[in-house]
Design a protein around this motif. Structure first.
Motif, PDB file in Angstrom:
ATOM      1  N   TYR A 231     -11.159 -16.640   0.875  1.00 49.03           N
ATOM      2  CA  TYR A 231     -11.198 -17.633  -0.384  1.00 49.03           C
ATOM      3  C   TYR A 231     -12.416 -17.132  -1.260  1.00 49.03           C
ATOM      4  CZ  TYR A 231      -7.864 -20.448   1.734  1.00 49.03           C
ATOM      5  OH  TYR A 231      -6.493 -21.106   2.164  1.00 49.03           O
ATOM      6  N   THR A 232     -13.201 -16.006  -0.951  1.00 46.58           N
ATOM      7  CA  THR A 232     -14.253 -15.363  -2.038  1.00 46.58           C
ATOM      8  C   THR A 232     -13.701 -15.316  -3.133  1.00 46.58           C
ATOM      9  OG1 THR A 232     -14.156 -13.324  -1.060  1.00 46.58           O
ATOM     10  CG2 THR A 232     -15.510 -14.811   0.123  1.00 46.58           C
ATOM     11  N   SER A 233     -14.299 -15.375  -4.314  1.00 43.03           N
ATOM     12  CA  SER A 233     -13.961 -15.181  -5.952  1.00 43.03           C
ATOM     13  C   SER A 233     -12.634 -16.037  -6.113  1.00 43.03           C
ATOM     14  CB  SER A 233     -13.539 -13.812  -5.820  1.00 43.03           C
ATOM     15  OG  SER A 233     -14.681 -12.793  -5.335  1.00 43.03           O
ATOM     16  N   SER A 234     -12.027 -16.827  -5.363  1.00 40.48           N
ATOM     17  CA  SER A 234     -11.076 -17.769  -5.670  1.00 40.48           C
ATOM     18  C   SER A 234     -11.259 -18.716  -6.472  1.00 40.48           C
ATOM     19  CB  SER A 234     -10.407 -18.448  -4.322  1.00 40.48           C
ATOM     20  OG  SER A 234     -11.264 -19.133  -3.637  1.00 40.48           O
ATOM     21  N   VAL A 235     -10.327 -19.335  -7.218  1.00 43.63           N
ATOM     22  CA  VAL A 235     -10.386 -20.341  -8.313  1.00 43.63           C
ATOM     23  C   VAL A 235      -9.587 -21.778  -8.055  1.00 43.63           C
ATOM     24  CG1 VAL A 235      -9.987 -21.038 -10.781  1.00 43.63           C
ATOM     25  CG2 VAL A 235     -10.784 -18.421  -9.995  1.00 43.63           C
ATOM     26  N   ILE A 236      -8.325 -21.522  -7.888  1.00 42.38           N
ATOM     27  CA  ILE A 236      -7.577 -22.656  -7.577  1.00 42.38           C
ATOM     28  C   ILE A 236      -7.839 -23.575  -6.597  1.00 42.38           C
ATOM     29  CG2 ILE A 236      -5.337 -23.497  -7.304  1.00 42.38           C
ATOM     30  CD1 ILE A 236      -4.390 -22.044  -9.503  1.00 42.38           C
ATOM     31  N   PRO A 237      -7.873 -22.810  -5.229  1.00 40.90           N
ATOM     32  CA  PRO A 237      -8.434 -23.580  -4.051  1.00 40.90           C
ATOM     33  C   PRO A 237      -9.432 -24.692  -4.011  1.00 40.90           C
ATOM     34  CG  PRO A 237      -7.803 -21.338  -3.461  1.00 40.90           C
ATOM     35  CD  PRO A 237      -7.974 -21.416  -4.860  1.00 40.90           C
ATOM     36  N   ILE A 238     -10.614 -24.040  -4.582  1.00 38.61           N
ATOM     37  CA  ILE A 238     -11.778 -24.940  -4.597  1.00 38.61           C
ATOM     38  C   ILE A 238     -11.612 -26.222  -5.477  1.00 38.61           C
ATOM     39  CG2 ILE A 238     -13.151 -23.523  -6.298  1.00 38.61           C
ATOM     40  CD1 ILE A 238     -14.664 -25.548  -3.368  1.00 38.61           C
ATOM     41  N   LEU A 239     -10.835 -25.855  -6.655  1.00 44.60           N
ATOM     42  CA  LEU A 239     -10.726 -26.905  -7.558  1.00 44.60           C
ATOM     43  C   LEU A 239      -9.735 -27.834  -6.980  1.00 44.60           C
ATOM     44  CD1 LEU A 239     -10.037 -24.860 -11.062  1.00 44.60           C
ATOM     45  CD2 LEU A 239     -12.579 -25.954 -10.323  1.00 44.60           C
ATOM     46  N   LEU A 240      -8.780 -27.586  -6.350  1.00 42.51           N
ATOM     47  CA  LEU A 240      -8.142 -28.742  -5.697  1.00 42.51           C
ATOM     48  C   LEU A 240      -8.778 -29.359  -4.639  1.00 42.51           C
ATOM     49  CD1 LEU A 240      -4.662 -26.985  -5.409  1.00 42.51           C
ATOM     50  CD2 LEU A 240      -5.417 -28.847  -7.243  1.00 42.51           C
ATOM     51  N   MET A 241      -9.580 -28.540  -3.774  1.00 39.81           N
ATOM     52  CA  MET A 241     -10.319 -29.401  -2.912  1.00 39.81           C
ATOM     53  C   MET A 241     -11.486 -30.426  -3.445  1.00 39.81           C
ATOM     54  SD  MET A 241     -11.031 -26.085  -0.033  1.00 39.81           S
ATOM     55  CE  MET A 241     -11.770 -26.873   0.912  1.00 39.81           C
ATOM     56  N   ILE A 242     -12.107 -30.028  -4.295  1.00 41.82           N
ATOM     57  CA  ILE A 242     -13.144 -30.868  -5.126  1.00 41.82           C
ATOM     58  C   ILE A 242     -12.353 -32.113  -5.759  1.00 41.82           C
ATOM     59  CG2 ILE A 242     -14.689 -31.088  -6.712  1.00 41.82           C
ATOM     60  CD1 ILE A 242     -15.640 -29.330  -4.060  1.00 41.82           C
ATOM     61  N   ALA A 243     -11.320 -31.789  -6.247  1.00 40.12           N
ATOM     62  CA  ALA A 243     -10.580 -33.076  -7.089  1.00 40.12           C
ATOM     63  C   ALA A 243     -10.153 -34.075  -5.531  1.00 40.12           C
ATOM     64  CB  ALA A 243      -9.145 -32.442  -7.734  1.00 40.12           C
ATOM     65  N   PHE A 244      -9.606 -33.383  -4.653  1.00 33.71           N
ATOM     66  CA  PHE A 244      -9.551 -34.167  -3.549  1.00 33.71           C
ATOM     67  C   PHE A 244     -10.672 -34.922  -2.778  1.00 33.71           C
ATOM     68  CE2 PHE A 244      -9.494 -34.637   1.390  1.00 33.71           C
ATOM     69  CZ  PHE A 244      -8.688 -35.574   1.351  1.00 33.71           C
ATOM     70  N   ALA A 245     -11.995 -33.982  -2.773  1.00 32.93           N
ATOM     71  CA  ALA A 245     -12.879 -34.597  -2.197  1.00 32.93           C
ATOM     72  C   ALA A 245     -13.699 -35.820  -2.959  1.00 32.93           C
ATOM     73  CB  ALA A 245     -14.084 -33.428  -2.139  1.00 32.93           C
ATOM     74  N   ALA A 246     -13.360 -35.614  -4.470  1.00 38.54           N
ATOM     75  CA  ALA A 246     -13.976 -36.668  -5.269  1.00 38.54           C
ATOM     76  C   ALA A 246     -13.314 -38.117  -4.977  1.00 38.54           C
ATOM     77  CB  ALA A 246     -13.968 -36.283  -6.586  1.00 38.54           C
ATOM     78  N   GLN A 247     -12.082 -37.841  -4.858  1.00 44.54           N
ATOM     79  CA  GLN A 247     -11.474 -39.527  -4.649  1.00 44.54           C
ATOM     80  C   GLN A 247     -11.683 -39.902  -3.143  1.00 44.54           C
ATOM     81  OE1 GLN A 247      -9.406 -40.840  -6.789  1.00 44.54           O
ATOM     82  NE2 GLN A 247      -9.844 -39.046  -8.209  1.00 44.54           N
ATOM     83  N   LEU A 248     -12.077 -38.978  -2.207  1.00 39.05           N
ATOM     84  CA  LEU A 248     -12.176 -39.111  -0.695  1.00 39.05           C
ATOM     85  C   LEU A 248     -13.616 -39.871  -0.874  1.00 39.05           C
ATOM     86  CD1 LEU A 248     -11.626 -39.355   2.126  1.00 39.05           C
ATOM     87  CD2 LEU A 248     -12.550 -37.023   2.148  1.00 39.05           C
ATOM     88  N   GLU A 249     -14.518 -39.458  -1.515  1.00 36.49           N
ATOM     89  CA  GLU A 249     -15.936 -39.578  -1.680  1.00 36.49           C
ATOM     90  C   GLU A 249     -16.044 -41.219  -2.111  1.00 36.49           C
ATOM     91  OE1 GLU A 249     -19.713 -37.305  -2.749  1.00 36.49           O
ATOM     92  OE2 GLU A 249     -19.129 -38.464  -4.502  1.00 36.49           O
TER      93      GLU A 249
END
Length: 481
Positions: A231-249
Motif C-alpha cells: 500500500y505504499t504510494s496508494s491513495v484510496i485505501p488510506i482515505l477509506l480507512m480514515i473515513a471509517f476510523a473517524a466514525q469509529l473514533e
C-alpha cells in the motif's frame, strides 16, 4: 506586497466577510484564500472585489474564495495575525455544517481539502524526479552514484509515504485525531507488511476487470489480500480507512470513560481500523482503484479515437473545471495511475500540459493591444504566472473570464494541445511542477525525452494558435464597454 499593505488588505477582507464570528475556517491554496462562512449573505463581495490586491471573489462548492494571486501566502499569514484565527482549523463549527450542501459540493470540498495542502511539496518531489530522469537519460552511469540515491530519496520519499501525508490531511477533514490517523497509515507502509508481497503467494482469486487478488499470509485463517506492491504510494485505501476510523473514533469516545480515554481510544481505533483495513477496506479500495483505472483506460484506449478524444476533451474543459473546483476529481485518479506499479504513467494530466501556455499567450496578446495602464498592470504578472509557473487563476479571473471570448480562445488552444498529446500517445511519469517545469514530468520509461519534446511542441502550438486568434479578434475598446 509590503507587510503593511497585506495587513490593510487582511483587515478589509475580515471586515467584509462578516468578521471573525462569521468564519468557520480559513485556508489557502496556490492563489486563493478559502473561507467557510456561516452566512455567505453577510459577505460584501462587491466591496472585496474592489479592494487593491484582490483579483476575483468566487463562491463555489461550499467555500468563499478570495483570489489574490501569487502573494497569497503573505496575505494568508497576515490574515491569521490580524484575525487571530487558526489557519486551516475549525472556528466555532456548528452541527449540520454540510446540511445545505450538494453531494458534489461536499465531495469536491473533501478532495480539495485533502490534496491542496500538500501540492507544493508534492510538485517539488515531482520536479526532482523529472530532473533525475533527465540526468539519467544523458548520463546513465549517474544512476550508480551515491548522489543519485540520496537525491532520489528527496524525489521518491514523499511518494512512498504518501498514505501518511494523506492520513494527516484526511484526519483534519474528517475531524479525528491526526496521530491516530498517521498510526493507521504507518501500518500500511511498515516494512514487514510491505515485505509480505515478496514472499510466496498462497492463494489468489480473479475478479475479471477488477483484477486478480492474491494473498501471502492469513490473519487467523482469513486471507490478507494485498496489491503486489503493498500500500505504499496508494491513495484510496488510506482515505477509506480514515473515513471509517473517524466514525469509529467518535463512537468510542461516546462511551469510553474519561479516565482511560486518552490511551484506550487510540488503542481501539487504530487496532480495529488496521485489522479491518487489511482484511476488508484495503481489498475494496484496491477494487475501486482498479475500476477507476479500467474506466479511463477504456476511454483512452478506444480504437482510433480513444486517446485523441479523451485528451482533447479533458484539455478543452480543464480551465472550466478549475473555476468551479471540479478539476480535483481528476487529480487523485492521475496520482493513482502513476503510483500503480502495473501502469506507472498517466494520460489524464498529460493532456492538459498546454492549457497554461494557451492562457498565457491569450493574455499576452491582450496586453500588447490594450494600452490601459490598469489593465496592463493586471495582465503582465498574470501572463508570467500562467506561462512560466502554470498558476492560472490570476489570468482566468482577472483577464480572460471577464472578456469571455478570451477564455474560449484559451480553451481552444488548450484543446489543440491536448489533441497533439493524444495523437502522439504522450504520458507523464510523475505529478511534477506546473508550467515549464511540468515538461520534466514527461521524461521517463523507455521513451527518454520523446514525450517531453511532444509536450513542448503541444505547449508552443497551443500558445501560438491562441495568441494568433486573440491578437486578431481582440478589440480593447469593445472589452471596455
Amino acid at each position: 506586497m509590503a507587510a503593511k499593505d497585506c495587513d490593510d488588505l487582511s483587515r478589509e477582507i475580515l471586515e467584509h466577510v462578516g468578521g471573525t464570528s462569521n468564519i468557520r475556517s480559513v485556508a489557502h491554496c496556490i492563489t486563493r484564500l478559502r473561507f467557510k462562512l456561516k452566512d455567505v449573505s453577510k459577505a460584501d463581495t462587491e466591496v472585496i472585489e474592489a479592494l487593491p490586491g484582490v483579483i476575483k471573489v468566487m463562491n463555489a462548492n461550499g467555500q468563499y474564495h478570495v483570489v489574490v494571486g501569487n502573494k497569497v501566502e503573505d496575505v494568508y499569514d497576515s490574515f491569521l495575525a490580524v484575525s487571530g484565527l487558526t489557519g486551516g482549523g475549525e472556528v466555532a463549527a456548528d452541527d449540520g455544517e454540510d446540511e445545505h450542501k450538494t453531494v458534489a459540493a461536499i465531495a469536491i470540498d473533501l478532495i480539495s481539502g485533502i490534496f491542496q495542502p500538500m501540492l507544493g511539496t508534492f510538485a517539488a518531489a515531482g520536479i526532482m524526479k523529472g530532473i533525475l530522469a533527465c540526468i539519467v537519460q544523458l548520463w546513465p552511469e549517474f544512476q550508480n552514484d551515491g548522489a543519485y540515491t540520496m537525491l532520489y530519496t528527496v524525489a521518491d520519499g514523499f511518494f512512498y509515504f504518501l498514505p501518511v501525508i494523506l492520513a494527516y490531511n484526511a484526519a483534519k477533514k474528517f475531524k479525528m485525531s491526526e496521530f491516530n490517523a498517521m498510526a493507521i497509515a504507518l501500518s500500511l507502509v511498515y516494512p514487514t507488511m510491505v515485505g509480505l508481497t515478496s514472499g510466496e503467494v498462497i492463494g489468489s482469486i480473479s475478479l475479471g476487470f477488477l483484477g486478480t487478488f492474491s494473498w501471502y499470509a492469513t490473519f487467523l485463517g482469513i486471507p490478507i489480500i494485498m496489491p503486489a506492491a503493498g500500500y505504499t504510494s496508494s491513495v484510496i485505501p488510506i482515505l477509506l480507512m480514515i473515513a471509517f476510523a473517524a466514525q469509529l473514533e467518535r463512537w468510542v469516545k461516546s462511551w469510553m470513560p474519561a479516565s482511560v480515554r486518552m490511551f484506550f481510544t487510540p488503542l481501539v481505533v487504530v487496532t480495529v481500523s488496521v485489522v479491518l483495513g487489511y482484511l476488508v477496506i484495503g481489498p475494496v479500495a484496491t477494487a475501486i482503484t482498479n475500476l477507476l483505472g479500467a474506466f479511463f483506460q477504456l476511454i483512452f484506449s478506444l480504437p482510433v479515437v480513444g486517446s485523441v478524444l479523451g485528451c482533447t476533451v479533458v484539455a478543452a474543459v480543464w480551465m472550466g473545471l478549475v473555476i468551479f473546483g471540479f478539476h480535483w476529481s481528476l487529480v487523485p485518479i492521475a496520482i493513482m495511475n502513476i503510483t500503480n506499479p502495473d501502469l506507472g504513467q498517466d494520460f489524464i494530466l498529460a493532456s492538459i500540459i498546454a492549457h497554461s501556455f494557451a492562457l498565457g499567450a491569450v493574455v499576452f496578446a491582450m496586453y500588447l493591444k490594450n494600452k490601459d495602464p490598469k489593465f496592463r498592470a493586471i495582465a503582465l504578472p498574470a501572463m508570467i504566472s500562467s506561462f512560466f509557473f502554470g498558476v492560472t487563476e490570476p489570468a482566468i479571473y482577472g483577464v480572460a473570464l471577464p472578456d469571455k471570448r478570451a477564455f474560449v480562445v484559451a480553451s481552444i488552444g488548450s484543446a489543440v494541445g491536448g489533441l497533439i498529446i493524444g495523437l502522439t500517445g504522450s504520458v507523464i511519469y510523475v505529478v511534477g511542477g506546473l508550467g515549464v517545469f511540468n515538461w520534466l514530468s514527461f521524461v521517463g520509461g523507455t521513451t527518454g525525452f520523446t514525450y517531453m519534446i511532444w509536450a513542448i511542441v503541444a505547449s508552443l502550438v497551443a500558445a501560438v494558435l491562441a495568441f494568433g486568434i486573440e491578437f486578431a479578434i481582440y478589440k480593447p475598446e469593445e472589452s471596455a464597454q
